[in-house]
Design a protein around this motif. Structure first.
Motif, PDB file in Angstrom:
ATOM      1  N   LEU A  98      -0.340   5.215  -7.884  1.00 49.53           N
ATOM      2  CA  LEU A  98      -0.874   4.213  -6.974  1.00 49.53           C
ATOM      3  C   LEU A  98       0.104   3.042  -6.954  1.00 49.53           C
ATOM      4  CD1 LEU A  98      -3.647   4.295  -5.449  1.00 49.53           C
ATOM      5  CD2 LEU A  98      -4.451   2.588  -7.089  1.00 49.53           C
ATOM      6  N   LEU A  99       0.483   2.587  -5.776  1.00 54.12           N
ATOM      7  CA  LEU A  99       1.365   1.431  -5.649  1.00 54.12           C
ATOM      8  C   LEU A  99       0.558   0.282  -5.061  1.00 54.12           C
ATOM      9  CD1 LEU A  99       4.140   0.083  -5.788  1.00 54.12           C
ATOM     10  CD2 LEU A  99       4.646   1.039  -3.529  1.00 54.12           C
ATOM     11  N   VAL A 100       0.450  -0.780  -5.830  1.00 54.38           N
ATOM     12  CA  VAL A 100      -0.302  -1.958  -5.406  1.00 54.38           C
ATOM     13  C   VAL A 100       0.693  -3.086  -5.159  1.00 54.38           C
ATOM     14  CG1 VAL A 100      -2.098  -3.612  -6.006  1.00 54.38           C
ATOM     15  CG2 VAL A 100      -2.299  -1.229  -6.759  1.00 54.38           C
ATOM     16  N   ASN A 101       0.872  -3.424  -3.893  1.00 56.01           N
ATOM     17  CA  ASN A 101       1.836  -4.464  -3.539  1.00 56.01           C
ATOM     18  C   ASN A 101       1.099  -5.775  -3.297  1.00 56.01           C
ATOM     19  OD1 ASN A 101       4.691  -5.066  -2.930  1.00 56.01           O
ATOM     20  ND2 ASN A 101       3.870  -5.603  -0.915  1.00 56.01           N
ATOM     21  N   ILE A 102       1.353  -6.755  -4.158  1.00 56.88           N
ATOM     22  CA  ILE A 102       0.643  -8.027  -4.094  1.00 56.88           C
ATOM     23  C   ILE A 102       1.550  -9.070  -3.464  1.00 56.88           C
ATOM     24  CG2 ILE A 102      -0.714  -9.701  -5.386  1.00 56.88           C
ATOM     25  CD1 ILE A 102      -0.807  -7.695  -7.697  1.00 56.88           C
ATOM     26  N   GLY A 103       1.380  -9.254  -2.181  1.00 55.81           N
ATOM     27  CA  GLY A 103       2.083 -10.315  -1.472  1.00 55.81           C
ATOM     28  C   GLY A 103       1.090 -11.422  -1.180  1.00 55.81           C
ATOM     29  N   SER A 104       1.095 -11.888   0.039  1.00 57.58           N
ATOM     30  CA  SER A 104       0.072 -12.874   0.418  1.00 57.58           C
ATOM     31  C   SER A 104      -1.313 -12.236   0.310  1.00 57.58           C
ATOM     32  CB  SER A 104       0.323 -13.356   1.850  1.00 57.58           C
ATOM     33  OG  SER A 104       1.588 -13.982   1.934  1.00 57.58           O
ATOM     34  N   GLY A 105      -1.406 -10.988   0.790  1.00 60.51           N
ATOM     35  CA  GLY A 105      -2.588 -10.166   0.571  1.00 60.51           C
ATOM     36  C   GLY A 105      -2.191  -8.986  -0.289  1.00 60.51           C
ATOM     37  N   VAL A 106      -3.037  -7.985  -0.361  1.00 62.26           N
ATOM     38  CA  VAL A 106      -2.781  -6.843  -1.225  1.00 62.26           C
ATOM     39  C   VAL A 106      -2.920  -5.547  -0.429  1.00 62.26           C
ATOM     40  CG1 VAL A 106      -3.492  -5.581  -3.296  1.00 62.26           C
ATOM     41  CG2 VAL A 106      -3.657  -8.073  -3.246  1.00 62.26           C
ATOM     42  N   SER A 107      -1.909  -4.678  -0.544  1.00 68.83           N
ATOM     43  CA  SER A 107      -1.972  -3.336   0.029  1.00 68.83           C
ATOM     44  C   SER A 107      -1.942  -2.321  -1.101  1.00 68.83           C
ATOM     45  CB  SER A 107      -0.786  -3.080   0.965  1.00 68.83           C
ATOM     46  OG  SER A 107      -0.937  -3.786   2.179  1.00 68.83           O
ATOM     47  N   ILE A 108      -2.759  -1.268  -0.969  1.00 67.64           N
ATOM     48  CA  ILE A 108      -2.850  -0.233  -1.996  1.00 67.64           C
ATOM     49  C   ILE A 108      -2.488   1.103  -1.382  1.00 67.64           C
ATOM     50  CG2 ILE A 108      -4.361   0.943  -3.629  1.00 67.64           C
ATOM     51  CD1 ILE A 108      -6.003  -1.632  -3.813  1.00 67.64           C
ATOM     52  N   MET A 109      -1.456   1.746  -1.945  1.00 66.93           N
ATOM     53  CA  MET A 109      -0.950   3.011  -1.413  1.00 66.93           C
ATOM     54  C   MET A 109      -1.056   4.120  -2.464  1.00 66.93           C
ATOM     55  SD  MET A 109       0.622   0.283   0.045  1.00 66.93           S
ATOM     56  CE  MET A 109       2.112  -0.050  -0.875  1.00 66.93           C
ATOM     57  N   LYS A 110      -1.542   5.257  -2.007  1.00 66.56           N
ATOM     58  CA  LYS A 110      -1.552   6.456  -2.833  1.00 66.56           C
ATOM     59  C   LYS A 110      -0.301   7.268  -2.490  1.00 66.56           C
ATOM     60  CE  LYS A 110      -4.161  10.724  -3.712  1.00 66.56           C
ATOM     61  NZ  LYS A 110      -5.344  11.532  -3.311  1.00 66.56           N
ATOM     62  N   VAL A 111       0.514   7.545  -3.514  1.00 67.33           N
ATOM     63  CA  VAL A 111       1.786   8.243  -3.298  1.00 67.33           C
ATOM     64  C   VAL A 111       1.741   9.582  -4.029  1.00 67.33           C
ATOM     65  CG1 VAL A 111       4.293   8.099  -3.466  1.00 67.33           C
ATOM     66  CG2 VAL A 111       2.947   6.001  -3.226  1.00 67.33           C
ATOM     67  N   GLU A 112       1.833  10.672  -3.262  1.00 66.05           N
ATOM     68  CA  GLU A 112       1.761  12.011  -3.836  1.00 66.05           C
ATOM     69  C   GLU A 112       3.092  12.748  -3.792  1.00 66.05           C
ATOM     70  OE1 GLU A 112      -2.320  13.967  -3.030  1.00 66.05           O
ATOM     71  OE2 GLU A 112      -1.902  12.768  -1.227  1.00 66.05           O
ATOM     72  N   ALA A 113       3.999  12.325  -2.914  1.00 65.55           N
ATOM     73  CA  ALA A 113       5.324  12.927  -2.797  1.00 65.55           C
ATOM     74  C   ALA A 113       6.187  11.977  -1.976  1.00 65.55           C
ATOM     75  CB  ALA A 113       5.248  14.307  -2.115  1.00 65.55           C
ATOM     76  N   ASP A 114       7.478  12.292  -1.871  1.00 64.29           N
ATOM     77  CA  ASP A 114       8.376  11.419  -1.122  1.00 64.29           C
ATOM     78  C   ASP A 114       7.891  11.190   0.303  1.00 64.29           C
ATOM     79  OD1 ASP A 114      10.592  10.746  -2.913  1.00 64.29           O
ATOM     80  OD2 ASP A 114      10.926  12.903  -2.989  1.00 64.29           O
ATOM     81  N   ASP A 115       7.357  12.229   0.914  1.00 59.58           N
ATOM     82  CA  ASP A 115       6.936  12.132   2.310  1.00 59.58           C
ATOM     83  C   ASP A 115       5.422  12.247   2.477  1.00 59.58           C
ATOM     84  OD1 ASP A 115       6.744  14.730   1.526  1.00 59.58           O
ATOM     85  OD2 ASP A 115       7.805  15.591   3.241  1.00 59.58           O
ATOM     86  N   LYS A 116       4.694  12.025   1.401  1.00 56.73           N
ATOM     87  CA  LYS A 116       3.240  12.120   1.481  1.00 56.73           C
ATOM     88  C   LYS A 116       2.614  10.910   0.786  1.00 56.73           C
ATOM     89  CE  LYS A 116      -0.688  15.198   0.608  1.00 56.73           C
ATOM     90  NZ  LYS A 116      -1.155  16.468  -0.026  1.00 56.73           N
TER      91      LYS A 116
END
Length: 784
Positions: free
Chosen positions: A180-198
């Motif tokens: 899981l990649l949680v990018n905390i900038g002004s707000g927060v986006s949460i990305m599920k990463v299963e492969a380079d292109d998925k």
């Protein structure tokens, strides 16, 4: 859009202090965030390389006889940060140094990502005359993250402010997915990463770094984000937050809540004044900032934990402006993740998290960075590290201070894990982490500093015909010394601090100032002298009975390993003139410090190995009188042998290129070696290393394929760097033989021996490390 609308700035320096190697820059990308702008560019770096078998050329040659230097190039990626408010002058600098000075870039486009890629698109086009190709921010972040996880050792870490050490670097290769990649900038986006292109954005929250900064600006007098974080580090949230014990008088056992848990963020603000005085307990601005930090961090941590558990993910990477490797932010996030997931989810951070978007944007369409063909590695001579930006002096209109940059060099090939590691997911090259062992850390930092003078002298003498060799050698000394002093204060700067990392950093600094192989002449001389003794030595071995020959062969490898210009206490002996027999006489009397010689001899009496891979150490007596007779014995028994030598020079270690030339001379002495070289049952291969140590997670893919194809069932590692500082505790799925002479008195005493103590460690396949040199006993000693 009028240019006057954008903020001006101090002038950027017309120098390579910040933008290193700018004159050779060829391609670049830009990641423009609300606060920081990251510029990525690709360059080629010219340096010296030895050209073997060259015709005599006294102007370029080292000794006027057998070799000369030629120009070679290294591909390098550079990443530099600036504040976005200085965007105009950043673009002016790019225009003057990266675009209009390069005709080949005229009419081309620039890759851009981040919110500023849209906001400043027109400005970029006006300033640079380039078409702006906007890259998806989320896709760029993930591509950059995957790139760092695969290529930069010790990139990821966990953080706990109250543990020792605070930073713990984690290895997830070769299996980096899913996460899981949680990018905390002004707000927060949460990305599920299963492969380079998925990958998918599966959620987020508006409670992010902007929330902390915005409310903090309203509630305190802090003038900026960093000042607000500093304020938070000085505060006590318990003066502002309502705790469980404030409601129940202690723990709430029925629900398993301890008294110190926050029941209501800012709950006490209902009852107390703002300024402390004798009549009211009150709270300070620092307390407010601390409570606010906990409020935002707990919210992010809880949401991230829920998403991770919902999707069955154990690892969560955090990045973004809110963190930027600030200990206070990382601590609060780590605590929140651990609390809300009950320890089931691990909070991880990245040393270079601020560059994810810039890296990802740059990689789009960059053929020279094809990750299917090449691996990359951190350039320790040019990179800043975790919490340790590089200092630079005042130059031009640029004030002295610190810069934040990352540099990585392209390897010549794709590197991958050794296929015979018993537990690749747990593999750590080093037997000890100096960040955990202050005594060892202080000793080795002092040891490397005290030996620096001899390397400066060696560098100068290696290029007698170069008029600026002394000046460059002094610059090497200053840079490496600065790195050592920085590591005393920031031992976590480049990941795990180890003997290996200190050796690698020294090699990188030597190369930075164009000293690619200071021991070249010494290696050549020692090879020639050892070759004169080889025939008589082989005849002597042939006259021994089987068991005596096996023991003498091992003793020969150990005697040869004494010859090491990287061992300070042995250098004096070598400078006076150390013979092979004298070296053998200095070996510890049996029983050795670790003595598996009898077990090895017994194994040799059984069926021969199919294929042995031998990782070599030094030139001269080591390889000629130690390894070659040992190899000859294996060949006579029907074992295929693969000799793995360094891809690039390090100390007096033999390189694959040197070994190929040397073996041609050996064939004139030994017909057995000649025959097997012709039949390809004896092969010479590059190990992918440019270090006195051995990282089995970074071997050439071509070598790995051959090892699998030939069915390797024996691995031999020799020397302190390969068999003690690294890989002493590494279990393999095949048999292994680790041979080394301990040539450092301090290390020998720590291991319970003395100078010239012997490590002869033989293990059968998949055997776990145990006993005297177990992980628990050795992790603070064996390679410290």
């Amino acid at each position: 859009m009028e240019l006057q609308k954008y903020a001006g700035s101090i002038l950027l320096p017309d120098t390579d202090v910040v933008f290193r190697n700018i004159k050779n820059a060829k391609r670049f990308a830009i990641d423009i965030g609300g606060s920081l702008t990251k510029i990525a560019y690709y360059s080629t770096v010219s340096h010296r390389k030895v050209l073997y078998n060259a015709e005599k050329d006294s102007a370029a040659s080292v000794d006027g006889k057998d070799y000369q230097y030629e120009s070679s190039e290294t591909e390098r990626l550079h990443f530099v940060k600036f504040e976005t408010k200085y965007i105009e002058h950043c673009l002016d600098f790019i225009r003057n140094h990266l675009v209009f000075s390069k005709e080949s870039m005229a009419g081309k486009s620039i890759k851009a990502t981040g919110g500023g890629a849209y906001k400043y698109a027109e400005l970029i086009q006006q300033k640079l005359g380039l078409t702006v190709e906007k890259e998806d921010e989320i896709g760029s972040l993930i591509k950059g993250c995957n790139f760092l996880l695969r290529n930069i050792p010790d990139e990821q870490f966990s953080y706990s402010r109250h543990e020792d050490p605070e930073y713990r670097f984690i290895n997830t290769e070769p299996h980096i997915f899913p996460y899981l990649l949680v990018n905390i900038g002004s707000g927060v986006s949460i990305m599920k990463v299963e492969a380079d292109d998925k990958y998918d954005r599966i959620g987020g929250t508006s409670m992010g770094g902007g929330t902390f900064w915005g409310l903090g600006s309203l509630l305190t007098k802090a003038k900026g984000f960093d000042e607000l974080l500093q304020l938070a580090s000085e505060g006590d949230h318990r003066n502002v937050d309502l705790l469980v014990k404030d409601i129940y008088g202690g723990d709430y056992s029925a629900l398993g809540l301890t008294g110190g848990i926050i029941a209501s963020s800012f709950g006490k603000a209902m009852h107390h004044g703002h300024t402390k005085n004798d009549d009211s307990p009150g709270f300070s601005e620092a307390d407010i900032a601390r409570s606010l930090l906990f409020t935002v961090s707990n919210d992010i941590g809880q949401i991230a934990s829920l998403y991770a558990m919902l999707h069955g993910l154990k690892r969560v990477y955090f990045g973004g402006y809110f963190l930027r490797n600030h200990p206070v932010s990382m601590h609060t996030i780590s605590f929140a993740i651990n609390y809300w997931s009950r320890g089931a989810v691990q909070a991880l951070f990245l040393r270079h998290e601020g560059y994810l978007g810039a890296i990802g944007a740059f990689l789009r369409g960059a053929e020279e960075c094809d990750t299917e063909k090449y691996s990359w590695g951190e350039n320790y001579a040019g990179s800043s590290g975790l919490q340790s930006p590089l200092p630079h002096p005042p130059v031009g209109g640029w004030p002295g201070g610190t810069i934040d940059q990352l540099e990585i060099d392209r390897c010549d090939q794709q590197l991958t894990f050794f296929p015979l590691l018993a537990h690749p997911e747990e593999y750590v090259p080093d037997a000890v982490d100096l960040t955990k062992d202050k005594e060892a850390r202080d000793y080795w930092l002092s040891c490397f500093e005290s030996s620096l003078g001899s390397f400066v002298n060696r560098a100068i003498s290696s290029q007698p015909n170069s008029p600026d060799s002394k000046e460059r050698a002094n610059k090497f000394r200053d840079k490496y010394l600065q790195r050592l002093h920085n590591l005393k204060n920031h031992p976590f700067a480049y990941g795990n601090l180890t003997v290996r990392s200190l050796l690698d950093m020294r090699e990188h600094c030597l190369n930075e100032f164009d000293f690619p192989d200071p021991y070249l002449q010494q290696k050549k001389l020692e090879n020639e002298n050892a070759l004169k003794l080889l025939k008589n030595h082989l005849d002597f071995l042939d006259g021994l009975d089987y068991n005596k020959r096996q023991e003498t062969l091992i003793r020969g490898v150990l005697a040869g390993n004494v010859f090491d210009w990287g061992a300070k206490e042995v250098v004096e002996l070598m400078e006076k003139g150390l013979g092979f027999k004298e070296a053998a006489d200095k070996l510890q009397v049996r029983p050795w410090l670790h003595d598996d010689l009898d077990a090895w001899i017994n194994r040799q009496q059984q069926s021969p190995y199919r294929c042995a891979v031998i990782f070599l150490d030094n030139s001269g007596c080591d390889v000629v009188l130690g390894i070659i007779p040992f190899v000859r014995e294996l060949l006579l028994r029907g074992t295929r042998v693969v000799l793995c030598a360094n891809s690039k020079p390090a100390l007096n270690d033999v390189t694959a290129e040197e070994l190929t030339m040397l073996m041609k001379q050996v064939t004139a002495v030994c017909p057995i070696i000649s025959k097997h070289l012709e039949n390809y049952t004896l092969c010479i291969r590059e190990s992918g290393q440019a270090s006195p140590c051995l990282d089995l997670s970074r071997l050439p893919l071509s070598l790995v394929d051959e090892i699998v194809q030939w069915g390797c069932d024996l691995v031999v590692m020799e020397g302190m760097g390969r068999a003690i500082h690294t890989n002493l505790l590494t279990p393999l799925t095949c048999d292994s033989l680790k041979l080394a002479v301990i040539k450092n008195r301090w290390l020998a005493h720590r291991l319970g021996g003395d100078m010239f103590s012997v490590m002869c460690k033989y293990e059968t396949g998949s055997k776990k490390v145990s006993g005297e040199f177990s992980i628990t006993n050795s992790v603070s000693t064996a390679a410290s």
